[in-house]
Design a protein around this motif. Structure first.
Motif, PDB file in Angstrom:
ATOM      1  N   GLY A  46      30.368 -36.644 108.595  1.00 52.81           N
ATOM      2  CA  GLY A  46      31.514 -37.050 109.393  1.00 52.81           C
ATOM      3  C   GLY A  46      31.363 -38.423 110.009  1.00 52.81           C
ATOM      4  O   GLY A  46      32.138 -38.804 110.882  1.00 52.81           O
ATOM      5  N   ARG A  47      30.389 -39.181 109.542  1.00 50.47           N
ATOM      6  CA  ARG A  47      30.129 -40.518 110.101  1.00 50.47           C
ATOM      7  C   ARG A  47      30.303 -41.633 109.072  1.00 50.47           C
ATOM      8  O   ARG A  47      29.883 -42.763 109.302  1.00 50.47           O
ATOM      9  N   GLY A  48      30.844 -41.296 107.915  1.00 49.74           N
ATOM     10  CA  GLY A  48      31.091 -42.316 106.897  1.00 49.74           C
ATOM     11  C   GLY A  48      29.904 -42.617 106.004  1.00 49.74           C
ATOM     12  O   GLY A  48      29.955 -43.569 105.220  1.00 49.74           O
ATOM     13  N   ILE A  49      28.859 -41.830 106.077  1.00 49.54           N
ATOM     14  CA  ILE A  49      27.659 -42.101 105.274  1.00 49.54           C
ATOM     15  C   ILE A  49      27.963 -41.966 103.785  1.00 49.54           C
ATOM     16  O   ILE A  49      27.585 -42.835 102.987  1.00 49.54           O
ATOM     17  N   ALA A  50      28.658 -40.897 103.385  1.00 50.33           N
ATOM     18  CA  ALA A  50      28.986 -40.724 101.964  1.00 50.33           C
ATOM     19  C   ALA A  50      29.859 -41.878 101.468  1.00 50.33           C
ATOM     20  O   ALA A  50      29.637 -42.400 100.371  1.00 50.33           O
ATOM     21  N   SER A  51      30.818 -42.302 102.268  1.00 52.82           N
ATOM     22  CA  SER A  51      31.673 -43.438 101.886  1.00 52.82           C
ATOM     23  C   SER A  51      30.851 -44.705 101.731  1.00 52.82           C
ATOM     24  O   SER A  51      31.060 -45.481 100.789  1.00 52.82           O
ATOM     25  N   ASP A  52      29.918 -44.930 102.653  1.00 50.85           N
ATOM     26  CA  ASP A  52      29.053 -46.110 102.563  1.00 50.85           C
ATOM     27  C   ASP A  52      28.175 -46.058 101.320  1.00 50.85           C
ATOM     28  O   ASP A  52      27.980 -47.070 100.635  1.00 50.85           O
ATOM     29  N   LEU A  53      27.630 -44.882 101.026  1.00 54.93           N
ATOM     30  CA  LEU A  53      26.816 -44.737  99.817  1.00 54.93           C
ATOM     31  C   LEU A  53      27.649 -45.001  98.567  1.00 54.93           C
ATOM     32  O   LEU A  53      27.200 -45.701  97.655  1.00 54.93           O
ATOM     33  N   LEU A  54      28.848 -44.466  98.530  1.00 51.07           N
ATOM     34  CA  LEU A  54      29.716 -44.694  97.370  1.00 51.07           C
ATOM     35  C   LEU A  54      30.094 -46.164  97.237  1.00 51.07           C
ATOM     36  O   LEU A  54      30.119 -46.707  96.127  1.00 51.07           O
ATOM     37  N   GLY A  55      30.390 -46.821  98.350  1.00 51.05           N
ATOM     38  CA  GLY A  55      30.693 -48.252  98.298  1.00 51.05           C
ATOM     39  C   GLY A  55      29.523 -49.051  97.754  1.00 51.05           C
ATOM     40  O   GLY A  55      29.695 -49.951  96.915  1.00 51.05           O
ATOM     41  N   ALA A  56      28.322 -48.719  98.213  1.00 47.80           N
ATOM     42  CA  ALA A  56      27.124 -49.403  97.719  1.00 47.80           C
ATOM     43  C   ALA A  56      26.900 -49.096  96.239  1.00 47.80           C
ATOM     44  O   ALA A  56      26.460 -49.961  95.473  1.00 47.80           O
ATOM     45  N   ALA A  57      27.218 -47.871  95.816  1.00 49.21           N
ATOM     46  CA  ALA A  57      27.067 -47.504  94.403  1.00 49.21           C
ATOM     47  C   ALA A  57      28.024 -48.292  93.525  1.00 49.21           C
ATOM     48  O   ALA A  57      27.651 -48.755  92.438  1.00 49.21           O
ATOM     49  N   LEU A  58      29.245 -48.471  93.988  1.00 50.28           N
ATOM     50  CA  LEU A  58      30.219 -49.248  93.215  1.00 50.28           C
ATOM     51  C   LEU A  58      29.781 -50.703  93.102  1.00 50.28           C
ATOM     52  O   LEU A  58      29.907 -51.319  92.034  1.00 50.28           O
ATOM     53  N   THR A  59      29.242 -51.243  94.176  1.00 54.04           N
ATOM     54  CA  THR A  59      28.708 -52.611  94.143  1.00 54.04           C
ATOM     55  C   THR A  59      27.550 -52.702  93.165  1.00 54.04           C
ATOM     56  O   THR A  59      27.483 -53.631  92.345  1.00 54.04           O
ATOM     57  N   GLN A  60      26.632 -51.754  93.232  1.00 59.74           N
ATOM     58  CA  GLN A  60      25.483 -51.727  92.332  1.00 59.74           C
ATOM     59  C   GLN A  60      25.937 -51.657  90.876  1.00 59.74           C
ATOM     60  O   GLN A  60      25.432 -52.380  90.017  1.00 59.74           O
ATOM     61  N   ALA A  61      26.899 -50.789  90.590  1.00 58.54           N
ATOM     62  CA  ALA A  61      27.391 -50.643  89.224  1.00 58.54           C
ATOM     63  C   ALA A  61      28.007 -51.946  88.722  1.00 58.54           C
ATOM     64  O   ALA A  61      27.740 -52.378  87.594  1.00 58.54           O
ATOM     65  N   ALA A  62      28.810 -52.592  89.559  1.00 63.10           N
ATOM     66  CA  ALA A  62      29.425 -53.865  89.170  1.00 63.10           C
ATOM     67  C   ALA A  62      28.365 -54.923  88.916  1.00 63.10           C
ATOM     68  O   ALA A  62      28.437 -55.669  87.930  1.00 63.10           O
TER      69      ALA A  62
END
Length: 166
Positions: free
Chosen positions: A104-120
């Protein structure tokens, strides 16, 4: 209580992981919970299927070709996600997990954002993932981040496959 602003995302290629990272505990919790949700509860890690025990016992080897993202609150691992190297232009997200005490603190969203950056950054044009259909909260999160249901590449029943461009 930990404030979301105190959580950082640390990128770790598979070869730099160690048991001290706390990743093993996150992976154990993920796999134990998943097996219970599938109706196959086990009490201990040593009762999990071998492929999952291998990830937990030595994530450095299990994810050697992947990038593991670890969410840290101070020096404590509170979330993780694995991003595979692109194959045919697609990376895959695996093992997204946030410690229930830190949800409930945005950790999953932050991880997903970092994953999308990593993939790109690794040259992927798309990112895919699979999620059990009973994980409606996770599916809603993926949809908010632009993932859409796509044709399944996995024959397991109740698995939803999703993809988005990067």
């Amino acid at each position: 209580m930990t404030d979301q602003r105190e959580v950082s995302i640390d990128r770790r290629p598979g070869r730099t992981l160690s048991v001290e990272d706390g990743l093993d505990a996150l992976l154990a919790a993920y796999h134990l919970r998943t097996e219970a949700e599938k109706g196959k509860p086990v009490a201990e890690v040593n009762e999990l299927p071998e492929r999952y025990r291998a990830e937990i016992s030595d994530p450095r080897i299990a994810f050697v070709d992947d990038v593991v993202l670890v969410a840290l609150s101070g020096s404590t691992a509170v979330g993780c996600l694995v991003v595979t190297a692109p194959v045919d232009g697609r990376s895959e997200i695996k093992r997204l997990w946030t410690d229930p005490a830190h949800r409930g603190r945005g950790i999953a969203s932050d991880l997903l954002g970092a994953a999308l950056t990593q993939a790109a950054e690794s040259g992927a044009s798309a990112v895919r993932l699979s999620v059990w259909n009973w994980r409606t909260g996770a599916i809603a999160l993926y949809e908010r981040l632009g993932f859409a249901v796509t044709e399944s590449w996995d024959e397991r029943d109740q698995l939803v496959c999703m993809e988005r461009a990067v």
